[in-house]
Write a protein that holds these residues in place. Structure first.
Motif, PDB file in Angstrom:
ATOM      1  N   THR A   1      62.322  22.977 127.533  1.00 41.14           N
ATOM      2  CA  THR A   1      62.847  22.557 126.233  1.00 41.14           C
ATOM      3  C   THR A   1      64.083  21.668 126.363  1.00 41.14           C
ATOM      4  O   THR A   1      64.175  20.614 125.727  1.00 41.14           O
ATOM      5  CB  THR A   1      63.202  23.788 125.387  1.00 41.14           C
ATOM      6  N   VAL A   2      65.032  22.103 127.215  1.00 37.92           N
ATOM      7  CA  VAL A   2      66.275  21.347 127.375  1.00 37.92           C
ATOM      8  C   VAL A   2      65.973  19.925 127.849  1.00 37.92           C
ATOM      9  O   VAL A   2      66.583  18.952 127.407  1.00 37.92           O
ATOM     10  CB  VAL A   2      67.189  22.073 128.392  1.00 37.92           C
ATOM     11  N   LEU A   3      64.978  19.836 128.732  1.00 34.65           N
ATOM     12  CA  LEU A   3      64.599  18.547 129.280  1.00 34.65           C
ATOM     13  C   LEU A   3      63.996  17.656 128.195  1.00 34.65           C
ATOM     14  O   LEU A   3      64.311  16.468 128.088  1.00 34.65           O
ATOM     15  CB  LEU A   3      63.585  18.742 130.415  1.00 34.65           C
ATOM     16  N   GLY A   4      63.130  18.260 127.393  1.00 30.97           N
ATOM     17  CA  GLY A   4      62.471  17.507 126.327  1.00 30.97           C
ATOM     18  C   GLY A   4      63.465  16.995 125.304  1.00 30.97           C
ATOM     19  O   GLY A   4      63.366  15.858 124.829  1.00 30.97           O
ATOM     20  N   GLU A   5      64.445  17.837 124.986  1.00 34.93           N
ATOM     21  CA  GLU A   5      65.444  17.413 123.998  1.00 34.93           C
ATOM     22  C   GLU A   5      66.270  16.244 124.523  1.00 34.93           C
ATOM     23  O   GLU A   5      66.647  15.342 123.772  1.00 34.93           O
ATOM     24  CB  GLU A   5      66.357  18.591 123.642  1.00 34.93           C
ATOM     25  N   ASP A   6      66.548  16.245 125.841  1.00 40.01           N
ATOM     26  CA  ASP A   6      67.297  15.127 126.376  1.00 40.01           C
ATOM     27  C   ASP A   6      66.418  13.865 126.425  1.00 40.01           C
ATOM     28  O   ASP A   6      66.915  12.762 126.235  1.00 40.01           O
ATOM     29  CB  ASP A   6      67.863  15.457 127.758  1.00 40.01           C
ATOM     30  N   GLY A   7      65.123  14.067 126.680  1.00 45.42           N
ATOM     31  CA  GLY A   7      64.197  12.938 126.616  1.00 45.42           C
ATOM     32  C   GLY A   7      64.234  12.286 125.248  1.00 45.42           C
ATOM     33  O   GLY A   7      64.284  11.061 125.116  1.00 45.42           O
ATOM     34  N   GLU A   8      64.245  13.126 124.214  1.00 46.14           N
ATOM     35  CA  GLU A   8      64.308  12.613 122.851  1.00 46.14           C
ATOM     36  C   GLU A   8      65.593  11.791 122.646  1.00 46.14           C
ATOM     37  O   GLU A   8      65.559  10.712 122.059  1.00 46.14           O
ATOM     38  CB  GLU A   8      64.274  13.772 121.853  1.00 46.14           C
ATOM     39  N   ARG A   9      66.726  12.303 123.176  1.00 47.83           N
ATOM     40  CA  ARG A   9      67.983  11.560 123.041  1.00 47.83           C
ATOM     41  C   ARG A   9      67.856  10.178 123.657  1.00 47.83           C
ATOM     42  O   ARG A   9      68.322   9.187 123.099  1.00 47.83           O
ATOM     43  CB  ARG A   9      69.123  12.324 123.715  1.00 47.83           C
ATOM     44  N   GLY A  10      67.209  10.125 124.829  1.00 46.21           N
ATOM     45  CA  GLY A  10      67.026   8.832 125.491  1.00 46.21           C
ATOM     46  C   GLY A  10      66.198   7.889 124.637  1.00 46.21           C
ATOM     47  O   GLY A  10      66.568   6.731 124.425  1.00 46.21           O
ATOM     48  N   ALA A  11      65.069   8.395 124.131  1.00 43.64           N
ATOM     49  CA  ALA A  11      64.199   7.558 123.306  1.00 43.64           C
ATOM     50  C   ALA A  11      64.947   7.069 122.069  1.00 43.64           C
ATOM     51  O   ALA A  11      64.844   5.893 121.687  1.00 43.64           O
ATOM     52  CB  ALA A  11      62.953   8.344 122.898  1.00 43.64           C
ATOM     53  N   MET A  12      65.730   7.963 121.459  1.00 46.45           N
ATOM     54  CA  MET A  12      66.433   7.583 120.238  1.00 46.45           C
ATOM     55  C   MET A  12      67.563   6.587 120.541  1.00 46.45           C
ATOM     56  O   MET A  12      67.926   5.774 119.692  1.00 46.45           O
ATOM     57  CB  MET A  12      67.002   8.821 119.526  1.00 46.45           C
ATOM     58  N   THR A  13      68.104   6.649 121.786  1.00 47.50           N
ATOM     59  CA  THR A  13      69.100   5.649 122.178  1.00 47.50           C
ATOM     60  C   THR A  13      68.473   4.256 122.140  1.00 47.50           C
ATOM     61  O   THR A  13      69.090   3.297 121.656  1.00 47.50           O
ATOM     62  CB  THR A  13      69.621   5.944 123.601  1.00 47.50           C
ATOM     63  N   ALA A  14      67.245   4.154 122.658  1.00 46.84           N
ATOM     64  CA  ALA A  14      66.566   2.855 122.649  1.00 46.84           C
ATOM     65  C   ALA A  14      66.300   2.402 121.222  1.00 46.84           C
ATOM     66  O   ALA A  14      66.450   1.211 120.887  1.00 46.84           O
ATOM     67  CB  ALA A  14      65.257   2.950 123.430  1.00 46.84           C
ATOM     68  N   VAL A  15      65.915   3.337 120.350  1.00 44.07           N
ATOM     69  CA  VAL A  15      65.637   2.983 118.958  1.00 44.07           C
ATOM     70  C   VAL A  15      66.933   2.520 118.279  1.00 44.07           C
ATOM     71  O   VAL A  15      66.957   1.520 117.555  1.00 44.07           O
ATOM     72  CB  VAL A  15      65.023   4.183 118.202  1.00 44.07           C
ATOM     73  N   ALA A  16      68.035   3.255 118.566  1.00 40.53           N
ATOM     74  CA  ALA A  16      69.317   2.909 117.951  1.00 40.53           C
ATOM     75  C   ALA A  16      69.793   1.529 118.411  1.00 40.53           C
ATOM     76  O   ALA A  16      70.396   0.779 117.650  1.00 40.53           O
ATOM     77  CB  ALA A  16      70.362   3.973 118.296  1.00 40.53           C
ATOM     78  N   GLU A  17      69.469   1.209 119.682  1.00 45.75           N
ATOM     79  CA  GLU A  17      69.861  -0.089 120.224  1.00 45.75           C
ATOM     80  C   GLU A  17      69.232  -1.234 119.432  1.00 45.75           C
ATOM     81  O   GLU A  17      69.811  -2.309 119.296  1.00 45.75           O
ATOM     82  CB  GLU A  17      69.381  -0.163 121.667  1.00 45.75           C
ATOM     83  N   MET A  18      68.043  -0.998 118.925  1.00 48.17           N
ATOM     84  CA  MET A  18      67.357  -2.030 118.128  1.00 48.17           C
ATOM     85  C   MET A  18      67.684  -1.851 116.644  1.00 48.17           C
ATOM     86  O   MET A  18      67.002  -2.423 115.795  1.00 48.17           O
ATOM     87  CB  MET A  18      65.840  -1.922 118.317  1.00 48.17           C
ATOM     88  N   ASN A  19      68.676  -1.040 116.347  1.00 46.94           N
ATOM     89  CA  ASN A  19      69.049  -0.741 114.961  1.00 46.94           C
ATOM     90  C   ASN A  19      67.889  -0.194 114.142  1.00 46.94           C
ATOM     91  O   ASN A  19      67.805  -0.402 112.930  1.00 46.94           O
ATOM     92  CB  ASN A  19      69.623  -1.980 114.276  1.00 46.94           C
ATOM     93  N   GLY A  20      66.989   0.491 114.822  1.00 43.96           N
ATOM     94  CA  GLY A  20      65.887   1.135 114.104  1.00 43.96           C
ATOM     95  C   GLY A  20      64.828   0.185 113.567  1.00 43.96           C
ATOM     96  O   GLY A  20      63.979   0.594 112.772  1.00 43.96           O
ATOM     97  N   THR A  21      64.858  -1.070 113.993  1.00 42.63           N
ATOM     98  CA  THR A  21      63.814  -1.990 113.535  1.00 42.63           C
ATOM     99  C   THR A  21      63.252  -2.759 114.725  1.00 42.63           C
ATOM    100  O   THR A  21      63.932  -2.953 115.730  1.00 42.63           O
ATOM    101  CB  THR A  21      64.355  -3.028 112.535  1.00 42.63           C
ATOM    102  N   VAL A  22      62.006  -3.167 114.605  1.00 42.83           N
ATOM    103  CA  VAL A  22      61.426  -4.038 115.613  1.00 42.83           C
ATOM    104  C   VAL A  22      60.574  -5.082 114.892  1.00 42.83           C
ATOM    105  O   VAL A  22      59.788  -4.738 114.004  1.00 42.83           O
ATOM    106  CB  VAL A  22      60.625  -3.231 116.665  1.00 42.83           C
ATOM    107  N   ALA A  23      60.781  -6.349 115.237  1.00 41.86           N
ATOM    108  CA  ALA A  23      60.066  -7.467 114.610  1.00 41.86           C
ATOM    109  C   ALA A  23      60.124  -7.375 113.085  1.00 41.86           C
ATOM    110  O   ALA A  23      59.132  -7.619 112.398  1.00 41.86           O
ATOM    111  CB  ALA A  23      58.615  -7.507 115.097  1.00 41.86           C
ATOM    112  N   GLY A  24      61.275  -6.995 112.575  1.00 42.15           N
ATOM    113  CA  GLY A  24      61.448  -6.945 111.125  1.00 42.15           C
ATOM    114  C   GLY A  24      60.848  -5.718 110.462  1.00 42.15           C
ATOM    115  O   GLY A  24      60.932  -5.552 109.249  1.00 42.15           O
ATOM    116  N   LYS A  25      60.226  -4.838 111.265  1.00 41.18           N
ATOM    117  CA  LYS A  25      59.651  -3.630 110.682  1.00 41.18           C
ATOM    118  C   LYS A  25      60.510  -2.426 111.041  1.00 41.18           C
ATOM    119  O   LYS A  25      61.075  -2.361 112.121  1.00 41.18           O
ATOM    120  CB  LYS A  25      58.232  -3.409 111.211  1.00 41.18           C
ATOM    121  N   LYS A  26      60.527  -1.465 110.119  1.00 38.79           N
ATOM    122  CA  LYS A  26      61.306  -0.261 110.361  1.00 38.79           C
ATOM    123  C   LYS A  26      60.550   0.643 111.329  1.00 38.79           C
ATOM    124  O   LYS A  26      59.333   0.822 111.214  1.00 38.79           O
ATOM    125  CB  LYS A  26      61.510   0.465 109.024  1.00 38.79           C
TER     126      LYS A  26
END
Lengths: 415, 341
Positions: free
Chosen positions: A43-68
């Motif tokens: 579980t602890v590992l999975g939660e940190d994986g999620e943090r990593g994925a969300m870091t990438a999403v946050a880097e793109m400000n939550g949008t890609v190619a104009g889509k949310k």
């Protein structure tokens, strides 16, 4: 009258069950499935994986190619069945066309098999690192921008033999495909350098009592190679220390990861000085890495330094978003354009350049590390050496590498 | 549960009355369900609930009529699932004798039934909590054995690439055929249990549950009756195991782990143990919760929500959903006494 009411009751129940799926995404959003272990021993590992994925999403400000970007999460418990079940729900019910995950080795192999039945969905690995997810019988629509467990071990076997002077090493690892791959990666170099591995112990995931395993470790070994993850690593190391064990350790990639190094207790003394190798190093002072650590720390509940799960999910999510950006977020053609873009993608991650080979497995830099105590008292993986651009066959020509055979509990062997 | 056969004084009842209105409505609704449901709801919810309902039913048979609570039902299902993988085809390059389904399925179910009878034979020496303990021990031991045995069980990764058969021009793992296959077998098991509960054997079993000493004094072979109940429950669990392995296309120790064993018990308890319909209701609630809880509360706390719902059900009604219905029914009946419009 009674029957009438029952009819209504039955109707109510069944119309409830058949409510049309709410999977119809609006045109201005793009759905990405995120599959990780939010339950069970990892579980602890999975939660940190999620943090990593969300870091990438946050880097793109939550949008890609104009889509949310809309992230739909699925949870597994590290067993292949649960991973496939969660993937099925994300694909067949939530209607995601792009899925990032899973986290663990056997899960990866199972999801790869499932990917073959869903040719219009694009699967991007999370951190699952079994060799055979991509090396043997790969799926056309499964991509791994994080490297595999044998690649992670690049340089460690030679370092343990030559610099540390260990000639005889016993291994303790979990009993499934990812640790097999890690042991394979370590032994490939260690045995070649002239070392011996007289004893290999395989323990089930979620094992609590390691006393019989500890008793079975030969007394005359120079060091113990430990490839256990999460709660298993903490349990083993604690019990080994309490049992009076003194042999130095060599760590698998997830054994001396932040998910273990941050655990409370007297583990610190045991772990200090443990050499390891993996896709990340905490004291890496490359500016890109430092920027990544800062971005990662903005996620709720973050560790002092991102674990390799945060890193792996970050790299894979980042690749997904870059790919989607290139095709303008268009997956209406069954994701064909996206997959073309992903196969050709080469980009700079916080840990150096990443590109894919013909099996859609990453070629990337690997870091040789040693555990030290940071200035604030936290344990860190100090960077010893960077092994540049390690490919899946560890630099060995492919046909020669394939002759080494599939990794399992008995292969390789050098007693 | 009032879906049971309605009893009235007349002896000459037509087949509709004999079947019970509730059954007819439920049956029609279940048969028509594929018209409105998506493939996901057909298999991942419908089929999966029916499979786990059958597993719950096999436990309900033991616990409700025999007073023996078993945690080893998933183990029994696992034996038939592994048997299908070993006797039929798999792509894990271990064993896989390639038997056709019509040979492998009866063997798998037989193996499960015999294993169940053996488990029963061991555990009927105990009562109450000790039966739970010994079956839990068997389930855990089997799980770890499967996890670490490579010659037969292929360790942690288990078997993959198991396909449901295709015959009569139908691929039985396609959404609709698979749903009807599950439905057919579930109805068959349900009817068999309902019929069996009123047969001489069923009555004897319930009498043994209530007072084994008296039954022994009357000359009944208590152990034999109990072991036979285990055998029957093994047949149902075995069939569920076959469906489960076709459904997943794979089987690994995770399928038969302690979590899954407890799931089956939860299904039976929150559904209700007094009537064979209970486990199916329980399975539906559990499967819906496990699938959709993560959408309601997010990834961090969804297991807490699942636990809370189960707690509330058991707290409000110790007899599970069936008991809940039993409480609501009098109110509905009251209302129906009022003059209609």
């Amino acid at each position: 009258m009674r029957m009438h009411r029952r009819t209504l009751m039955a109707l109510a129940v069944f119309t409830g069950l058949t409510a049309p799926s709410m999977a119809l995404a609006a045109d201005d959003t793009i759905k990405i499935g995120l599959l990780a272990t939010f339950e069970g021993p990892f579980t602890v590992l999975g939660e940190d994986g999620e943090r990593g994925a969300m870091t990438a999403v946050a880097e793109m400000n939550g949008t890609v190619a104009g889509k949310k970007i809309e992230i739909v999460k699925g949870s597994s418990d590290a067993s292949p069945d649960s991973a496939v079940r969660a993937a099925r729900k994300l694909v067949e019910q939530d209607g995601v066309k792009v899925l990032v995950g899973p986290l663990s080795g056997d899960e990866g192999i199972a999801v790869k098999d499932y990917a073959k039945t869903q040719p219009n969905v694009t699967f991007i690995n999370g951190t699952s690192a079994a060799q055979d997810t991509t090396l043997r019988d790969p799926a056309e629509n499964f991509f791994r921008f994080s490297t595999d467990g044998a690649q992670w071990m690049a340089g460690l076997g030679t370092y343990a033999f030559k610099d540390k002077g260990y000639k005889k090493v016993a291994t303790v690892a979990e009993d499934y495909s990812f640790p097999y791959t890690q042991v394979f990666g370590f032994m490939a170099e260690f045995c070649k350098a002239g070392g011996h591995v007289p004893s290999k112990s395989w323990v089930p995931i979620g094992n609590k009592d390691f006393s019989s395993v500890i008793a079975a470790i030969p007394e005359d070994v120079d060091a113990i190679y430990v490839a256990l993850g999460g709660a298993d690593a903490v349990n083993f190391l604690t019990q080994y220390q309490q049992g009076g064990g003194t042999a130095p350790l060599i760590g698998g990639s997830i054994t001396v990861d932040q998910t273990v190094l941050t655990s409370k207790g007297k583990l610190k003394d045991v772990l200090k000085g443990t050499p390891s190798a993996g896709p990340t190093a905490d004291t890496n002072d490359a500016p890109a890495w430092k920027a990544f650590v800062e971005a990662y720390k903005k996620q709720p509940g973050a560790f002092p330094s991102p674990s390799l799960f945060a890193h792996g999910y970050y790299v894979d999510m980042k690749a997904t978003l870059l790919g989607l950006d290139q095709v303008g977020g268009d997956v209406s053609d069954g994701g064909k354009k996206l997959r073309d873009a992903l196969s050709k993608l080469s980009f700079d991650t916080p840990t150096g350049k990443v590109s894919l080979d013909k099996n859609r497995n990453a070629i990337a830099d690997i870091f040789l590390t040693e555990v030290t105590e940071g200035s604030d008292g936290n344990l860190l993986n100090k960077l010893v050496k960077v092994v540049p651009q390690v490919n899946q066959t560890l630099g060995i020509p492919e046909d020669e590498f394939m002759k080494l055979g599939a990794v399992n509990r008995d292969n390789p062997s050098c007693p | 549960m009032s879906l049971a056969i309605a009893t009235d004084g007349t002896t000459q009842r037509n087949w509709l009355e004999k079947l019970g209105a509730g059954h007819v409505i439920l049956g029609v609704a279940l048969v028509l369900y594929p018209l409105v449901a998506s493939d996901f709801f057909l298999t991942q919810i419908g089929g999966y609930s029916l499979i786990f309902g059958m597993l719950g039913l096999s436990l309900m048979l033991l616990a409700g009529y025999g007073g023996m609570v078993s945690l080893a039902q998933i183990t029994v299902a696992g034996i038939s699932a592994y048997a299908i993988a070993i006797l039929g085809n798999n792509n894990s390059n271990i064993l896989g004798f390639g038997w056709p389904w019509w040979l492998a399925v009866p063997f798998a179910v037989l193996a499960a039934a015999v294993a169940s009878a053996l488990i029963g034979w061991i555990s009927v020496r105990t009562e109450g909590i000790y039966t739970i303990m010994i079956t839990l021990a068997i389930a855990t031991a089997t799980y770890y054995f499967a996890q670490q045995n490579y010659a037969i069980f292929n360790g942690h990764s288990g078997y993959a690439g198991i396909r449901a058969p295709a015959f009569w021009g139908i691929g039985w793992r396609d959404a609709k055929p698979f749903y009807y296959l599950c439905l057919g077998l579930a109805v068959l098991s349900y009817a068999a249990v309902l019929y069996g509960s009123r047969s001489t054997f069923g009555m004897t079993l319930q009498a043994i549950r209530d007072n084994p000493r008296r039954m022994r004094a009357l000359g009944y072979h208590v152990t034999a009756h109990k072991v036979f109940a285990w055998l029957l429950s093994g047949v149902i669990a075995g069939l569920a195991g076959v469906l489960l392995v076709w459904f997943n296309g794979r089987v690994s120790p995770g399928t038969i782990g302690v979590d899954a064993a407890i799931d089956v018990l939860i299904i039976a308890v929150i559904g209700g143990l007094r009537h064979p319909i209970g486990p199916f209701l329980g399975a539906l609630v559990v499967v819906l919760m496990q699938t959709f809880a993560i959408d309601i509360v997010g990834a961090e706390r969804f297991n807490t929500l699942i636990g809370m719902v189960f707690l509330i059900i058991v707290f409000v009604s110790p007899d599970g959903i069936l008991g809940l219905w039993g409480r609501i029914k009098p109110h509905l009946a009251q209302e129906s006494l009022r003059p209609g419009p």
